[in-house]
Design an enzyme around this catalytic site. Structure first.
Site, PDB file in Angstrom:
ATOM      1  N   GLY A 151     -76.608 -11.720  29.987  1.00  0.00           N
ATOM      2  CA  GLY A 151     -75.510 -11.028  30.328  1.00  0.00           C
ATOM      3  C   GLY A 151     -74.320 -11.961  30.444  1.00  0.00           C
ATOM      4  O   GLY A 151     -72.878 -11.688  30.587  1.00  0.00           O
TER       5      GLY A 151
ATOM      6  N   ASP B 139     -69.358  -9.173  34.371  1.00  0.00           N
ATOM      7  CA  ASP B 139     -68.018  -9.809  33.865  1.00  0.00           C
ATOM      8  C   ASP B 139     -68.235 -11.064  33.096  1.00  0.00           C
ATOM      9  O   ASP B 139     -67.594 -11.769  32.750  1.00  0.00           O
ATOM     10  CB  ASP B 139     -67.031  -9.947  34.769  1.00  0.00           C
ATOM     11  CG  ASP B 139     -68.045 -10.964  36.185  1.00  0.00           C
ATOM     12  OD1 ASP B 139     -69.052 -11.410  36.061  1.00  0.00           O
ATOM     13  OD2 ASP B 139     -67.214 -11.366  37.094  1.00  0.00           O
ATOM     14  N   GLY B 140     -69.628 -11.261  32.973  1.00  0.00           N
ATOM     15  CA  GLY B 140     -70.213 -12.580  32.426  1.00  0.00           C
ATOM     16  C   GLY B 140     -70.017 -13.746  33.152  1.00  0.00           C
ATOM     17  O   GLY B 140     -70.273 -14.887  32.640  1.00  0.00           O
TER      18      GLY B 140
ATOM     19  N   ASP C 250     -88.273  -9.886  33.636  1.00  0.00           N
ATOM     20  CA  ASP C 250     -87.017 -10.541  32.915  1.00  0.00           C
ATOM     21  C   ASP C 250     -87.077 -12.162  33.634  1.00  0.00           C
ATOM     22  O   ASP C 250     -86.436 -12.928  33.108  1.00  0.00           O
ATOM     23  CB  ASP C 250     -85.970  -9.921  32.820  1.00  0.00           C
ATOM     24  CG  ASP C 250     -85.358  -9.691  34.144  1.00  0.00           C
ATOM     25  OD1 ASP C 250     -85.921  -8.717  34.778  1.00  0.00           O
ATOM     26  OD2 ASP C 250     -84.208 -10.077  34.398  1.00  0.00           O
ATOM     27  N   ASN C 251     -87.551 -12.129  34.748  1.00  0.00           N
ATOM     28  CA  ASN C 251     -87.603 -13.627  35.565  1.00  0.00           C
ATOM     29  C   ASN C 251     -88.908 -14.202  35.398  1.00  0.00           C
ATOM     30  O   ASN C 251     -88.947 -15.026  36.171  1.00  0.00           O
ATOM     31  CB  ASN C 251     -87.037 -13.300  36.832  1.00  0.00           C
ATOM     32  CG  ASN C 251     -85.485 -12.790  36.952  1.00  0.00           C
ATOM     33  OD1 ASN C 251     -84.965 -13.032  35.801  1.00  0.00           O
ATOM     34  ND2 ASN C 251     -85.002 -12.231  37.918  1.00  0.00           N
TER      35      ASN C 251
ATOM     36  N   GLY D   2     -81.030  -8.593  28.421  1.00  0.00           N
ATOM     37  CA  GLY D   2     -80.444  -9.702  27.663  1.00  0.00           C
ATOM     38  C   GLY D   2     -79.642 -10.722  28.519  1.00  0.00           C
ATOM     39  O   GLY D   2     -79.267 -10.496  29.552  1.00  0.00           O
TER      40      GLY D   2
ATOM     41  N   ARG E  90     -78.317 -25.042  32.368  1.00  0.00           N
ATOM     42  CA  ARG E  90     -79.900 -25.071  32.684  1.00  0.00           C
ATOM     43  C   ARG E  90     -80.454 -25.617  31.459  1.00  0.00           C
ATOM     44  O   ARG E  90     -80.328 -25.450  30.238  1.00  0.00           O
ATOM     45  CB  ARG E  90     -80.035 -23.531  32.821  1.00  0.00           C
ATOM     46  CG  ARG E  90     -81.510 -23.268  33.249  1.00  0.00           C
ATOM     47  CD  ARG E  90     -81.943 -22.084  33.982  1.00  0.00           C
ATOM     48  NE  ARG E  90     -81.500 -20.737  33.125  1.00  0.00           N
ATOM     49  CZ  ARG E  90     -81.443 -19.532  33.661  1.00  0.00           C
ATOM     50  NH1 ARG E  90     -81.908 -19.295  35.073  1.00  0.00           N
ATOM     51  NH2 ARG E  90     -81.372 -18.553  32.935  1.00  0.00           N
TER      52      ARG E  90
ATOM     53  N   ASP F   7     -84.792 -18.471  37.006  1.00  0.00           N
ATOM     54  CA  ASP F   7     -83.814 -17.497  37.772  1.00  0.00           C
ATOM     55  C   ASP F   7     -83.607 -17.494  39.434  1.00  0.00           C
ATOM     56  O   ASP F   7     -84.459 -16.602  39.847  1.00  0.00           O
ATOM     57  CB  ASP F   7     -83.883 -16.321  37.258  1.00  0.00           C
ATOM     58  CG  ASP F   7     -82.966 -16.069  36.090  1.00  0.00           C
ATOM     59  OD1 ASP F   7     -82.063 -16.720  35.704  1.00  0.00           O
ATOM     60  OD2 ASP F   7     -83.079 -14.773  35.463  1.00  0.00           O
TER      61      ASP F   7
ATOM     62  N   ARG G  52     -89.239 -14.828  28.034  1.00  0.00           N
ATOM     63  CA  ARG G  52     -89.593 -14.089  29.232  1.00  0.00           C
ATOM     64  C   ARG G  52     -90.770 -13.001  28.997  1.00  0.00           C
ATOM     65  O   ARG G  52     -90.826 -12.416  27.649  1.00  0.00           O
ATOM     66  CB  ARG G  52     -88.427 -13.428  29.694  1.00  0.00           C
ATOM     67  CG  ARG G  52     -87.354 -14.570  30.168  1.00  0.00           C
ATOM     68  CD  ARG G  52     -85.999 -13.653  30.067  1.00  0.00           C
ATOM     69  NE  ARG G  52     -85.062 -14.614  29.889  1.00  0.00           N
ATOM     70  CZ  ARG G  52     -84.275 -15.018  31.123  1.00  0.00           C
ATOM     71  NH1 ARG G  52     -84.481 -14.379  32.294  1.00  0.00           N
ATOM     72  NH2 ARG G  52     -83.252 -15.991  30.920  1.00  0.00           N
TER      73      ARG G  52
HETATM   74  P1  AMP Z   1     -80.771 -11.973  37.088  1.00  0.00           P
HETATM   75  O1  AMP Z   1     -80.781 -10.926  38.150  1.00  0.00           O
HETATM   76  O2  AMP Z   1     -79.853 -12.844  37.477  1.00  0.00           O
HETATM   77  O3  AMP Z   1     -82.181 -12.198  36.677  1.00  0.00           O
HETATM   78  O4  AMP Z   1     -79.965 -11.016  36.053  1.00  0.00           O
HETATM   79  C1  AMP Z   1     -80.424  -9.717  35.465  1.00  0.00           C
HETATM   80  C2  AMP Z   1     -79.681  -9.262  34.312  1.00  0.00           C
HETATM   81  O5  AMP Z   1     -78.283  -9.042  34.673  1.00  0.00           O
HETATM   82  C3  AMP Z   1     -79.792 -10.272  33.356  1.00  0.00           C
HETATM   83  O6  AMP Z   1     -79.730  -9.536  31.887  1.00  0.00           O
HETATM   84  C4  AMP Z   1     -78.359 -11.138  33.540  1.00  0.00           C
HETATM   85  O7  AMP Z   1     -77.878 -11.679  32.388  1.00  0.00           O
HETATM   86  C5  AMP Z   1     -77.177  -9.845  33.780  1.00  0.00           C
HETATM   87  N1  AMP Z   1     -76.326 -10.199  34.839  1.00  0.00           N
HETATM   88  C6  AMP Z   1     -76.364 -10.749  35.879  1.00  0.00           C
HETATM   89  N2  AMP Z   1     -75.292 -11.316  36.378  1.00  0.00           N
HETATM   90  C7  AMP Z   1     -74.300 -10.731  35.530  1.00  0.00           C
HETATM   91  C8  AMP Z   1     -72.626 -10.874  35.439  1.00  0.00           C
HETATM   92  N3  AMP Z   1     -71.958 -11.269  36.009  1.00  0.00           N
HETATM   93  N4  AMP Z   1     -72.155 -10.420  33.973  1.00  0.00           N
HETATM   94  C9  AMP Z   1     -73.073 -10.161  33.153  1.00  0.00           C
HETATM   95  N5  AMP Z   1     -74.453  -9.859  33.304  1.00  0.00           N
HETATM   96  C10 AMP Z   1     -74.988 -10.122  34.432  1.00  0.00           C
HETATM   97 MG    MG Z   2     -82.757 -13.067  35.322  1.00  0.00          MG
END
Ligand code: AMP
Ligand code: MG
Length: 491
Positions: free
Chosen positions: A96, A129-130, A256-257, A94, A180, A266, A187
């Protein structure tokens, strides 16, 4: 907020069709405002295309808008739920750290998602940490805009702001948000999530929604979901062929990407090839080379197989029949990919006609590049000439023999050489975002927020098929980066 009218006058025109899906597909959540928004990059051209007008507004207003402090009129923020195979392992994920403000309808009637990335915690943040750091957000801006200018479908970047917060990774970094713009954020992982709900109605709603949004030409088809699967496979085959043709490595092709729209999305540890080495891996987290350059077509097919599994209940009530159909469709990927790739390669080589031996001719050049450590982008660009390319590497006998064959092949073209060279120059970029220059621009921007290098790089990348001598330094590198260059994940 007293800004509501202002926000409206900026041209926002929100709609929220995604929210009509079952509530399991999203959570309502507001972006966390940054304490001290500061505008780093704003994409005026894109804003104009979207029908957004900020000229009457102070920079601080724009910064506040893209830092979640001022919500545009009629936005209804949500985080989307999805799942995904990460490096082969299934996980519930989801958004995040990304928050969707809504779908903006452009003056030409196009529907685009407007999303703030790095906008704070959501119910899907897990242990994160979002937040996002400035470096990865600027990298996403550079690469997404570069791909788009190279005519590769991609999500776009409208703005980067720093939030004024410090964020904690291996070191302390500046917090940032990226805005974005995407055709949608649906996805392969969204379908995996729907399948995991084990509720056929929800899955069907998601599929019908996606078809309406991205594959409306299929509506009314007798075998709707089979045709949908086929169309998604075809779009991905076309996309990954384009990546391969321009030497792009996505770096994290988790399910998911991978979008259903067929846009690249992504940009974490992604990078372009300098010298042509098919085994190249840049991502520091990809220790086994799963997402190496040469593996991208196979991985796309693997991801699409996961997509087809999610879709099985809609393909046929009889599971065995559904599996047979899905397997047939997945089996089409290799040929579709090869067809798109060869079509693109013919353009790169200036070929207007088709001959059976064209594929061998293409592979022979790539093999030579691999053995000789030739620069992928330069070699193609330099070919479009009456003369042998300059540089010691091209004086090699094997290359010259290959070139003689290619020249003979050009002579069997239905059009003159001049037309071939034009076709080649429109398909072989003079400039790509070279790792060395991306890194230099990011370092300068990060250290003292010196944006001059970054801005210059971005303007050079706006017109990548034009050979602009004033950007010669950015077309070249002091040393090729393959093997030693490492990119890091966005988190
Ligand atoms: P990504 O590798 O950027 O495609 O992210 C994979 C998953 O990790 C996705 O669900 C993102 O929303 C979550 N995510 C990545 N970085 C963070 C973060 N700093 N805080 C919370 N969720 C994250
Ligand atoms: Mg992603």
């Amino acid at each position: 907020m007293g800004f509501a009218n202002d926000a409206h006058s900026m041209g926002w025109n929100f709609d929220h069709s995604y929210r009509a899906l079952p509530s399991a597909f999203f959570s309502e959540v507001s972006p966390k405002p940054g304490p001290e928004p500061r505008l780093v990059l704003f994409n005026h051209k894109l804003a104009q295309e979207l029908g957004l007008t900020f000229s009457a507004h102070e920079e601080s207003f724009i910064a506040a808008t893209f830092c979640g402090n001022i919500l545009p009129a009629n936005s209804q923020p949500i985080a989307q739920a999805y799942a995904g195979h990460q490096f082969g392992h299934f996980t519930m994920l989801g958004d995040g750290r990304a928050i969707l403000l809504g779908e903006h309808i452009t003056p030409s009637g196009k529907r685009v998602d407007i999303q703030l990335k790095g906008a704070g915690l959501t119910p899907y943040s897990r242990r994160g940490d979002g937040k996002a750091a400035i470096g990865p957000m600027l990298r996403e801006y550079i690469i997404s805009e570069a791909l788009s200018a190279l005519d590769v479908p991609s999500t776009r970047s409208l703005a980067v702001v720093t939030t004024g917060e410090s964020i904690y990774r291996e070191t302390i970094l500046k917090g940032a948000m990226l805005t974005r713009v995407a055709s949608s954020h649906i996805r392969v992982g969204t379908f995996q999530y729907a399948a995991a709900l084990r509720d056929k109605r929800s899955l069907k709603e998601l599929a019908d929604y996606t078809i309406t949004r991205h594959y409306s030409q299929l509506i009314g088809s007798e075998n709707l979901y089979r045709d949908f699967l086929h169309a998604v496979i075809e779009r991905q085959a076309a996309l990954v062929a384009q990546w391969m043709l321009i030497g792009f490595i996505h770096g994290v092709m988790n399910t998911d990407n991978m979008t259903l729209s067929g846009e690249s999305i992504d940009y974490g540890p992604c990078a372009f090839l300098d010298i042509y080495q098919p085994k190249t891996v840049y991502s520091s987290i990809d220790q086994h080379g799963r997402y190496a350059y040469q593996n991208q077509p196979d991985i796309a097919q693997w991801n699409l197989a996961r997509f087809s599994e999610a879709l099985l209940p809609l393909i046929d009530d009889d599971v065995d029949k559904a599996i047979t159909i899905a397997e047939e469709e997945i089996g089409c990927f290799a040929l579709l990919f090869r067809t798109y790739w060869l079509e693109g390669m013919r353009k790169k080589l200036g070929l207007f006609s088709q001959e059976a031996e064209d594929i061998k001719l293409s592979y022979a050049l790539l093999e030579w590049m691999d053995r000789s450590n030739a620069d992928y982008t330069h070699t193609f660009r330099a070919l479009a000439s009456e003369n042998v390319p300059q540089g010691a590497i091209y004086q090699d006998r094997i290359f010259q023999d290959w070139r003689a064959q290619w020249v003979a092949r050009l002579e069997r073209n239905p059009k003159p050489k001049k037309s071939s060279f034009c076709l080649m120059n429109a398909n072989n970029p003079a400039i790509i975002p070279r790792n060395e220059h991306v890194e230099a621009a990011l370092t300068a921007a990060n250290d003292g927020l010196d944006l001059s290098k970054l801005r210059r790089l971005l303007s050079a990348l706006e017109d990548p098929y034009r050979d602009d001598p004033s950007f010669a330094d950015l077309q070249n590198v002091s040393a090729p980066s393959n093997g030693c260059y490492k990119t890091f994940c966005g988190t």
